[in-house]
Design an enzyme around this catalytic site. Structure first.
Site, PDB file in Angstrom:
ATOM      1  N   LYS A  71       0.861  -1.195   0.000  1.00 33.85           N
ATOM      2  CA  LYS A  71       0.000   0.000   0.000  1.00 33.85           C
ATOM      3  C   LYS A  71       0.887   1.232   0.000  1.00 33.85           C
ATOM      4  CE  LYS A  71      -3.251   3.046   0.683  1.00 33.85           C
ATOM      5  NZ  LYS A  71      -4.201   3.395  -0.412  1.00 33.85           N
ATOM      6  N   CYS A 121      -2.199   9.820  -6.612  1.00 35.68           N
ATOM      7  CA  CYS A 121      -3.344   9.625  -5.721  1.00 35.68           C
ATOM      8  C   CYS A 121      -4.311  10.791  -5.885  1.00 35.68           C
ATOM      9  CB  CYS A 121      -2.911   9.528  -4.262  1.00 35.68           C
ATOM     10  SG  CYS A 121      -4.359   9.342  -3.157  1.00 35.68           S
TER      11      CYS A 121
HETATM   12  O1  OXC Z   1      -3.240   6.395  -5.439  1.00 35.94           O
HETATM   13  C1  OXC Z   1      -4.346   6.056  -4.985  1.00 35.94           C
HETATM   14  N1  OXC Z   1      -5.330   5.723  -5.820  1.00 35.94           N
HETATM   15  C2  OXC Z   1      -6.565   5.422  -5.397  1.00 35.94           C
HETATM   16  O2  OXC Z   1      -7.462   5.182  -6.235  1.00 35.94           O
HETATM   17  N2  OXC Z   1      -6.834   5.402  -4.060  1.00 35.94           N
HETATM   18  C3  OXC Z   1      -5.781   5.441  -3.131  1.00 35.94           C
HETATM   19  C4  OXC Z   1      -6.172   6.150  -1.845  1.00 35.94           C
HETATM   20  O3  OXC Z   1      -7.134   6.925  -1.845  1.00 35.94           O
HETATM   21  O4  OXC Z   1      -5.435   5.901  -0.858  1.00 35.94           O
HETATM   22  N3  OXC Z   1      -4.581   6.024  -3.644  1.00 35.94           N
END
Ligand code: OXC
Length: 311
Positions: free
Chosen positions: A45, A130
């Site tokens: 993540k 993001c």
């Molecule tokens: O880079 C991102 N892309 C997304 O679609 N969602 C996550 C997030 O919101 O953490 N981050």
């Protein structure tokens, strides 16, 4: 027999599928579930320097056509994922990628320098895209800031790295971005695409949006994004000679994985489908891809990678 292996970044991984950052990869148990599945690699993540709660819930919603999310980078903080990278079983033959999404350029540089000092095989994928932190525009849509960031990354990180790009929708933007990316020899791969930012899903029964943050705006994934993802893979495959493209967006079966590789993808990430099906999705999609290749007479990915026909 069918060979799904992928040789890139100075190594060979046993297949071509792995998770998209953000899906099934916030917790160590999730990362290990992906590593011990039929996935060929693992990515964590997106980490920020300090741990984050993320946006208020509900922040993820599934529809018949995919997903909308405004998670807001909830994560345990960089130290958690660095610690996992210290203990990761690199001998399993599946590379570990660490997604980094600093709230500032300095945070990204601190994370890159700290990772470099740790001297681990883990490979950074810096998230330039993001769409869900209120008040923080997607870095990848600002060409000046992206240029500055990549120059700084080159100084902070001595090895190969990649970036996660937002989708682009205009040939002028593909060209402008490629011009920037081609100035960075150690930028070994780009992952196309992140979610299509700031979509709005409406529920007719409740006459309401489906997620709380940003009055319902969120990043789209799944079927919604497949044509855009394929376009970004194919355009950057053409525009970034010598770099690898990782395809991400709309993969839910062997068919879409085949499309991404035909468009030029070296490897393929699975997001929305993994969120709903879990890591068993990797064995299913790999089997479907192998069956499709068998039917077409292809014995390896090289036999058709980047060979999308035009009319
Ligand atoms: O880079 C991102 N892309 C997304 O679609 N969602 C996550 C997030 O919101 O953490 N981050």
């Amino acid at each position: 027999s069918i060979d799904l292996s992928v040789s890139w970044l100075g190594q060979t991984m046993p297949g071509c599928l792995y998770n998209a950052s953000g899906v099934w990869c916030r917790e160590e148990a999730e990362l290990e579930a992906v590593r011990t599945s039929a996935a060929a690699a693992v990515i964590s993540k997106s980490a920020t320097l300090s741990a984050r709660e993320g946006n208020p819930e509900p922040r993820y919603h599934r529809t018949a056509l995919g997903s909308i999310n405004s998670m807001g980078l909830p994560n345990h903080g960089f130290a958690y994922y660095l610690d996992y990278a210290r203990r990761y079983d690199y001998g399993c033959g599946k590379p570990l990628f660490l997604s980094l999404s600093g709230m500032t350029l300095d945070d990204n540089l601190i994370m890159l320098r700290t990772l470099a000092a740790a001297g681990l095989p883990a490979i950074p994928e810096v998230n330039l895209s993001c769409p869900n932190v209120p008040g923080k525009p997607q870095l990848g849509y600002d060409f000046v800031t992206t240029t500055e960031a990549l120059n700084a990354f080159d100084r902070a990180w001595p090895g190969r790295y990649g970036v996660k790009l937002p989708p682009y929708f205009d040939p002028a933007h593909f060209a402008a971005m490629a011009d920037i990316l081609n100035r960075h020899p150690r930028l070994a791969f780009v992952t196309c695409i992140n979610s299509i930012g700031n979509g709005l899903v409406v529920d007719v029964d409740s006459e309401s949006v489906t997620i709380k943050p940003k009055d319902g705006l969120g990043g789209l994934g799944g079927d919604y994004v497949l044509p855009t993802a394929l376009a970004n893979v194919r355009e950057f495959y053409r525009l970034l000679p010598g770099k690898d493209i990782v395809g991400c967006g709309g993969v839910k079966s062997g068919k879409e994985a085949f499309m991404h590789i035909l468009a030029g993808a070296r490897a393929v990430q699975v997001g929305t489908c993994l969120h709903h099906e879990g890591p068993a999705a990797f064995a299913r999609i790999a089997a479907e891809l192998a069956a499709l290749m068998l039917a077409k007479g292809y014995r390896s990915l090289e036999a058709f990678r980047g060979k999308l026909r035009t009319l």
